[in-house]
Motif scaffolding. Structure first.
Motif, PDB file in Angstrom:
ATOM      1  N   GLN A  12       0.850  -1.186   0.000  1.00  0.00           N
ATOM      2  CA  GLN A  12       0.000   0.000   0.000  1.00  0.00           C
ATOM      3  C   GLN A  12       0.886   1.236   0.000  1.00  0.00           C
ATOM      4  OE1 GLN A  12      -2.330  -0.445   3.594  1.00  0.00           O
ATOM      5  NE2 GLN A  12      -4.014  -1.327   2.431  1.00  0.00           N
ATOM      6  N   VAL A  13       0.247   2.364  -0.197  1.00  0.00           N
ATOM      7  CA  VAL A  13       0.950   3.635  -0.136  1.00  0.00           C
ATOM      8  C   VAL A  13       0.063   4.630   0.613  1.00  0.00           C
ATOM      9  CG1 VAL A  13       0.086   4.457  -2.372  1.00  0.00           C
ATOM     10  CG2 VAL A  13       2.230   5.326  -1.508  1.00  0.00           C
ATOM     11  N   ALA A  14       0.694   5.454   1.435  1.00  0.00           N
ATOM     12  CA  ALA A  14      -0.020   6.543   2.114  1.00  0.00           C
ATOM     13  C   ALA A  14       0.430   7.834   1.437  1.00  0.00           C
ATOM     14  CB  ALA A  14       0.314   6.566   3.592  1.00  0.00           C
ATOM     15  N   LEU A  15      -0.532   8.658   1.108  1.00  0.00           N
ATOM     16  CA  LEU A  15      -0.242   9.934   0.463  1.00  0.00           C
ATOM     17  C   LEU A  15      -0.864  11.039   1.304  1.00  0.00           C
ATOM     18  CD1 LEU A  15       1.112  11.039  -2.103  1.00  0.00           C
ATOM     19  CD2 LEU A  15      -1.106  10.925  -3.218  1.00  0.00           C
ATOM     20  N   VAL A  16      -0.010  11.910   1.836  1.00  0.00           N
ATOM     21  CA  VAL A  16      -0.471  13.054   2.622  1.00  0.00           C
ATOM     22  C   VAL A  16      -0.412  14.260   1.693  1.00  0.00           C
ATOM     23  CG1 VAL A  16      -0.107  14.463   4.669  1.00  0.00           C
ATOM     24  CG2 VAL A  16       0.456  12.022   4.729  1.00  0.00           C
ATOM     25  N   GLY A  17      -1.564  14.805   1.365  1.00  0.00           N
ATOM     26  CA  GLY A  17      -1.639  15.915   0.424  1.00  0.00           C
ATOM     27  C   GLY A  17      -1.218  17.235   1.040  1.00  0.00           C
ATOM     28  N   PRO A  18      -1.100  18.268   0.219  1.00  0.00           N
ATOM     29  CA  PRO A  18      -0.733  19.595   0.712  1.00  0.00           C
ATOM     30  C   PRO A  18      -1.715  20.121   1.764  1.00  0.00           C
ATOM     31  CG  PRO A  18      -0.736  19.561  -1.687  1.00  0.00           C
ATOM     32  CD  PRO A  18      -1.289  18.253  -1.228  1.00  0.00           C
ATOM     33  N   ASP A  19      -2.960  19.601   1.735  1.00  0.00           N
ATOM     34  CA  ASP A  19      -3.985  20.013   2.698  1.00  0.00           C
ATOM     35  C   ASP A  19      -3.863  19.258   4.027  1.00  0.00           C
ATOM     36  OD1 ASP A  19      -4.741  17.480   1.896  1.00  0.00           O
ATOM     37  OD2 ASP A  19      -6.728  18.071   1.171  1.00  0.00           O
ATOM     38  N   GLY A  20      -2.897  18.317   4.116  1.00  0.00           N
ATOM     39  CA  GLY A  20      -2.687  17.558   5.348  1.00  0.00           C
ATOM     40  C   GLY A  20      -3.524  16.298   5.459  1.00  0.00           C
ATOM     41  N   LYS A  21      -4.423  16.065   4.504  1.00  0.00           N
ATOM     42  CA  LYS A  21      -5.263  14.874   4.546  1.00  0.00           C
ATOM     43  C   LYS A  21      -4.467  13.664   4.070  1.00  0.00           C
ATOM     44  CE  LYS A  21      -9.665  17.188   3.937  1.00  0.00           C
ATOM     45  NZ  LYS A  21     -10.840  17.349   3.087  1.00  0.00           N
ATOM     46  N   LYS A  22      -4.592  12.582   4.829  1.00  0.00           N
ATOM     47  CA  LYS A  22      -3.857  11.356   4.515  1.00  0.00           C
ATOM     48  C   LYS A  22      -4.798  10.333   3.902  1.00  0.00           C
ATOM     49  CE  LYS A  22      -0.745   8.013   6.690  1.00  0.00           C
ATOM     50  NZ  LYS A  22      -0.040   7.690   7.939  1.00  0.00           N
ATOM     51  N   ARG A  23      -4.376   9.784   2.757  1.00  0.00           N
ATOM     52  CA  ARG A  23      -5.118   8.707   2.095  1.00  0.00           C
ATOM     53  C   ARG A  23      -4.193   7.510   1.994  1.00  0.00           C
ATOM     54  NH1 ARG A  23      -6.964  11.753  -3.244  1.00  0.00           N
ATOM     55  NH2 ARG A  23      -5.061  12.848  -2.757  1.00  0.00           N
ATOM     56  N   THR A  24      -4.687   6.352   2.428  1.00  0.00           N
ATOM     57  CA  THR A  24      -3.922   5.115   2.287  1.00  0.00           C
ATOM     58  C   THR A  24      -4.700   4.218   1.340  1.00  0.00           C
ATOM     59  OG1 THR A  24      -3.062   5.336   4.535  1.00  0.00           O
ATOM     60  CG2 THR A  24      -2.902   3.168   3.516  1.00  0.00           C
ATOM     61  N   PHE A  25      -3.999   3.681   0.344  1.00  0.00           N
ATOM     62  CA  PHE A  25      -4.668   2.840  -0.632  1.00  0.00           C
ATOM     63  C   PHE A  25      -3.705   1.799  -1.193  1.00  0.00           C
ATOM     64  CE2 PHE A  25      -3.280   6.798  -2.540  1.00  0.00           C
ATOM     65  CZ  PHE A  25      -2.571   6.406  -3.666  1.00  0.00           C
ATOM     66  N   VAL A  26      -4.280   0.723  -1.726  1.00  0.00           N
ATOM     67  CA  VAL A  26      -3.500  -0.291  -2.416  1.00  0.00           C
ATOM     68  C   VAL A  26      -3.128   0.289  -3.770  1.00  0.00           C
ATOM     69  CG1 VAL A  26      -3.544  -2.598  -3.441  1.00  0.00           C
ATOM     70  CG2 VAL A  26      -4.666  -2.182  -1.240  1.00  0.00           C
ATOM     71  N   LEU A  27      -1.871   0.258  -4.088  1.00  0.00           N
ATOM     72  CA  LEU A  27      -1.415   0.783  -5.364  1.00  0.00           C
ATOM     73  C   LEU A  27      -1.680  -0.259  -6.447  1.00  0.00           C
ATOM     74  CD1 LEU A  27      -0.077   3.360  -6.355  1.00  0.00           C
ATOM     75  CD2 LEU A  27       2.092   2.166  -6.266  1.00  0.00           C
ATOM     76  N   GLU A  28      -2.441   0.146  -7.457  1.00  0.00           N
ATOM     77  CA  GLU A  28      -2.793  -0.749  -8.551  1.00  0.00           C
ATOM     78  C   GLU A  28      -1.953  -0.433  -9.782  1.00  0.00           C
ATOM     79  OE1 GLU A  28      -7.052  -1.207  -9.252  1.00  0.00           O
ATOM     80  OE2 GLU A  28      -7.378  -0.119  -7.374  1.00  0.00           O
ATOM     81  N   GLN A  29      -1.867  -1.395 -10.674  1.00  0.00           N
ATOM     82  CA  GLN A  29      -1.191  -1.173 -11.956  1.00  0.00           C
ATOM     83  C   GLN A  29      -1.780   0.070 -12.625  1.00  0.00           C
ATOM     84  OE1 GLN A  29       0.945  -2.726 -14.292  1.00  0.00           O
ATOM     85  NE2 GLN A  29       1.676  -4.179 -12.792  1.00  0.00           N
ATOM     86  N   PRO A  30      -0.948   0.946 -13.180  1.00  0.00           N
ATOM     87  CA  PRO A  30      -1.498   2.085 -13.916  1.00  0.00           C
ATOM     88  C   PRO A  30      -2.288   1.600 -15.132  1.00  0.00           C
ATOM     89  CG  PRO A  30       0.859   2.362 -13.547  1.00  0.00           C
ATOM     90  CD  PRO A  30       0.508   0.966 -13.142  1.00  0.00           C
ATOM     91  N   ALA A  31      -3.363   2.297 -15.430  1.00  0.00           N
ATOM     92  CA  ALA A  31      -4.167   1.972 -16.602  1.00  0.00           C
ATOM     93  C   ALA A  31      -3.317   2.132 -17.866  1.00  0.00           C
ATOM     94  CB  ALA A  31      -5.380   2.891 -16.675  1.00  0.00           C
ATOM     95  N   ARG A  32      -3.637   1.351 -18.859  1.00  0.00           N
ATOM     96  CA  ARG A  32      -2.896   1.384 -20.124  1.00  0.00           C
ATOM     97  C   ARG A  32      -2.851   2.789 -20.718  1.00  0.00           C
ATOM     98  NH1 ARG A  32      -2.134  -2.048 -25.080  1.00  0.00           N
ATOM     99  NH2 ARG A  32      -2.168  -0.531 -26.763  1.00  0.00           N
TER     100      ARG A  32
END
Length: 174
Positions: A96-116
């Protein structure tokens, strides 16, 4: 934090080439507590492509540079954000990856293959593609080119084997 601001101010004062170009400064924090600043950074998706109906063993390599994190069809801008790979307990494998945006909100999600359409929009129909890993590539403040494996989509690519090689956080400047 204060030492970082002083360092940047000092480097700008002595005429180091524009640090704000190509995404600005990025701080890479390693598992052993060390850190390194990069300039002129980009994420590079290492991928392979092969004709439909053929085995992946005939695949060719492809490197796709971007300034965004891709997961499925979603694009995540990184300016002003912090990216933290989330490792499985006792391993060096990030699922998984956690991404903390410039607004301070943290989102954790399973990183999926990028779409074609993100990874290989120019490929002919009937050609398959698959991302193998995502690397952070840039230049140190002294001009040395560096590359860090951030995430792997396959067991065939291992990003790190020790804390000193394991990226635990990347802080992207605005």
């Amino acid at each position: 934090m204060r030492w970082r601001a002083l360092l940047i101010a000092g480097l700008v004062a002595v005429g180091l080439p524009a640090l704000a170009q190509d995404g600005g400064l990025t701080t890479v924090v390693m598992g052993d507590g060390s850190s390194l600043m990069l300039r002129s950074w980009q994420l590079v998706y290492d991928a392979q492509t092969w004709p439909k109906g053929q085995p992946p063993s005939v695949a060719g390599s492809l490197s796709v540079p971007t300034s965004e994190l891709w997961s499925a069809k979603k694009r995540y801008p990184l300016a002003g954000s912090k990216l933290e790979p989330v490792y499985s307990p006792g391993t060096f494998i990030a699922r998984q990856v956690a991404l903390v945006g410039p607004d301070g909100k943290k989102r954790t999600f399973v990183l999926e293959q990028p779409a074609r359409e993100l990874l290989t929009p120019e490929l002919e129909k009937g050609t398959l593609s698959m991302a193998r890993s995502v690397d952070l590539v840039g230049e140190t403040l002294t001009g040395t080119k560096r590359s860090f494996c951030l995430l792997s989509y396959t067991a065939l690519v291992t990003c790190s084997d020790s804390a000193e090689n394991q990226v635990v956080r990347v802080e992207f400047a605005r």
